[in-house]
Design a protein around this motif. Structure first.
Motif, PDB file in Angstrom:
ATOM      1  N   ALA A  38      43.956  34.212  40.176  1.00 41.46           N
ATOM      2  CA  ALA A  38      44.669  32.971  39.855  1.00 41.46           C
ATOM      3  C   ALA A  38      44.356  32.501  38.438  1.00 41.46           C
ATOM      4  O   ALA A  38      45.213  31.927  37.761  1.00 41.46           O
ATOM      5  N   ASP A  39      43.139  32.758  37.985  1.00 37.61           N
ATOM      6  CA  ASP A  39      42.723  32.348  36.640  1.00 37.61           C
ATOM      7  C   ASP A  39      43.193  33.317  35.559  1.00 37.61           C
ATOM      8  O   ASP A  39      42.921  33.106  34.372  1.00 37.61           O
ATOM      9  N   GLY A  40      43.882  34.382  35.952  1.00 37.27           N
ATOM     10  CA  GLY A  40      44.352  35.360  34.987  1.00 37.27           C
ATOM     11  C   GLY A  40      43.289  36.352  34.566  1.00 37.27           C
ATOM     12  O   GLY A  40      43.412  37.001  33.526  1.00 37.27           O
ATOM     13  N   LEU A  41      42.239  36.491  35.383  1.00 36.11           N
ATOM     14  CA  LEU A  41      41.128  37.386  35.061  1.00 36.11           C
ATOM     15  C   LEU A  41      41.186  38.604  35.979  1.00 36.11           C
ATOM     16  O   LEU A  41      40.338  38.811  36.848  1.00 36.11           O
ATOM     17  N   ALA A  42      42.219  39.434  35.782  1.00 36.71           N
ATOM     18  CA  ALA A  42      42.451  40.572  36.662  1.00 36.71           C
ATOM     19  C   ALA A  42      41.289  41.553  36.678  1.00 36.71           C
ATOM     20  O   ALA A  42      41.071  42.261  37.666  1.00 36.71           O
ATOM     21  N   SER A  43      40.514  41.594  35.591  1.00 33.89           N
ATOM     22  CA  SER A  43      39.384  42.525  35.535  1.00 33.89           C
ATOM     23  C   SER A  43      38.318  42.208  36.577  1.00 33.89           C
ATOM     24  O   SER A  43      37.492  43.060  36.915  1.00 33.89           O
ATOM     25  N   HIS A  44      38.323  40.977  37.098  1.00 33.75           N
ATOM     26  CA  HIS A  44      37.346  40.578  38.105  1.00 33.75           C
ATOM     27  C   HIS A  44      38.019  40.165  39.414  1.00 33.75           C
ATOM     28  O   HIS A  44      37.428  39.479  40.237  1.00 33.75           O
ATOM     29  N   GLY A  45      39.253  40.617  39.575  1.00 30.91           N
ATOM     30  CA  GLY A  45      40.002  40.264  40.767  1.00 30.91           C
ATOM     31  C   GLY A  45      40.193  41.441  41.702  1.00 30.91           C
ATOM     32  O   GLY A  45      39.250  42.151  42.054  1.00 30.91           O
TER      33      GLY A  45
END
Length: 336
Positions: A38-45
């Motif tokens: 949701a925060d736009g941090l796909a690397s940690h999603g």
């Protein structure tokens, strides 16, 4: 594909459960992974679901770990993650540090026998929303050299800090000590994309634009030698106070097989009322007014919060590759 927050949580939880991870740990982890998306941090999603599942299938994490506080001092405690996923342990540690700070003015909680802990700023944000100043440090498997060196000694060793703001979102500073977070290489590798030069080096220490070579090689420290020395500070604080492994003793998160990393984290939560009354809140207000007078200033964390608001209202964009990976893993129980 657009998905609601709840659908992302369900997808991540189902993927983790399919690898044998305990239901409660899977759900708590999935909530943090969905928040990262949701925060736009796909690397940690969602990109981490397959990674965690591979660790589960290869014995790199304890599937039914129950994190617990094992030692106490007046304003400090030690939490044992018991070789499980880090998210339940960090959730416990955050709550514990806030509780200690509420009683003693400060709360220091070290976490040992831990694993990859996602977005550091999510934990400090939670403490700041409760009215506390919060700092978090963590070490990770070795990926960066010491100043002047050529061997991986430190991890990217992220740190985060959050400061409460009256009637507004907190200021959240969150960064790894490499030029970029290593997870960005993971995302690029999954998409088959190249990376900018200056992010990573090959195993031979040569610049590379290939994310797979970068994952096997070295990350470039943020700010050169200064970034390496900051990583040293984090390493010594975390390992010295938690008794966890040094970065060079933990096998890479990006390898399915390897040891249980048993790295550590350190949370410091502070009651901002030391100077009395509304001193902290008033000083923050004055400082933010000065920053607001400069039209180009971007406050830390605010872009993330804006992205979160949009994602929760309009849905989260989930990439086809990571969606297919998780759905395939669920259907075959992440078979080797």
């Amino acid at each position: 594909m657009k998905m609601t927050f709840e659908q992302v949580v369900d997808l991540a939880s189902s993927g983790l459960r399919a690898s044998g991870i305990d239901r409660k740990a899977a759900m708590e982890t999935a909530q943090f992974l969905a928040l990262a998306e949701a925060d736009g941090l796909a690397s940690h999603g969602l990109a981490r679901v397959g990674q965690y599942a591979s660790h589960a299938k290869n014995g790199r994490i304890e599937l039914s770990a129950k994190p617990r506080a094992t030692k106490y001092k007046t304003a400090a405690a030690l939490v044992d993650a018991c070789d499980g996923l880090a998210f339940p342990a960090l959730k416990l540690a955050t709550d514990l540090s806030v509780n200690l700070a509420s009683k003693n003015g400060i709360g220091l909680v070290a976490v040992t026998n831990s694993h990859h802990f996602g977005v550091a700023g999510h934990y400090t944000e939670a403490a700041a929303r409760a009215g506390y100043i919060s700092l978090l440090f963590g070490n990770t498997p070795a990926a960066m050299p010491m100043a002047g060196g050529s061997k991986a000694i430190f991890g990217t060793n992220p740190l985060a800090a959050a400061f409460p703001v009256a009637k507004a979102n907190p200021l959240v500073i969150d960064m790894s000590l490499s030029a970029v977070a290593r997870g960005k290489l993971l995302v690029a590798a999954k998409k088959g994309e190249s990376i900018p030069e200056g992010w990573a080096l090959t195993i031979d220490g040569k610049p590379t634009t290939n994310p797979n070579e970068g994952l096997k090689g070295l990350m470039v420290p943020m700010g050169g030698d200064k970034g390496a020395l900051l990583a040293l500070i984090v390493e010594l604080l975390v390992v010295g106070l938690s008794g966890s492994r040094f970065s060079y003793e933990a096998d890479s998160f990006f390898d399915a097989q390897g040891n249980r990393p048993r790295i550590g984290q350190l949370l410091l939560t502070i009651d901002p009322g030391l100077a009395g009354g509304q001193v902290f809140a008033n000083r923050m207000r004055d400082f933010l007014k000065v920053l607001a007078s400069d039209a180009g200033v971007r406050l830390p964390g605010q872009r993330r919060f804006k992205q979160r608001e949009i994602a929760l209202a309009q849905g989260i964009d989930v990439g086809d590759a990571v969606l297919a990976e998780i759905q395939s893993g669920i259907s075959r129980n992440w078979a080797k």
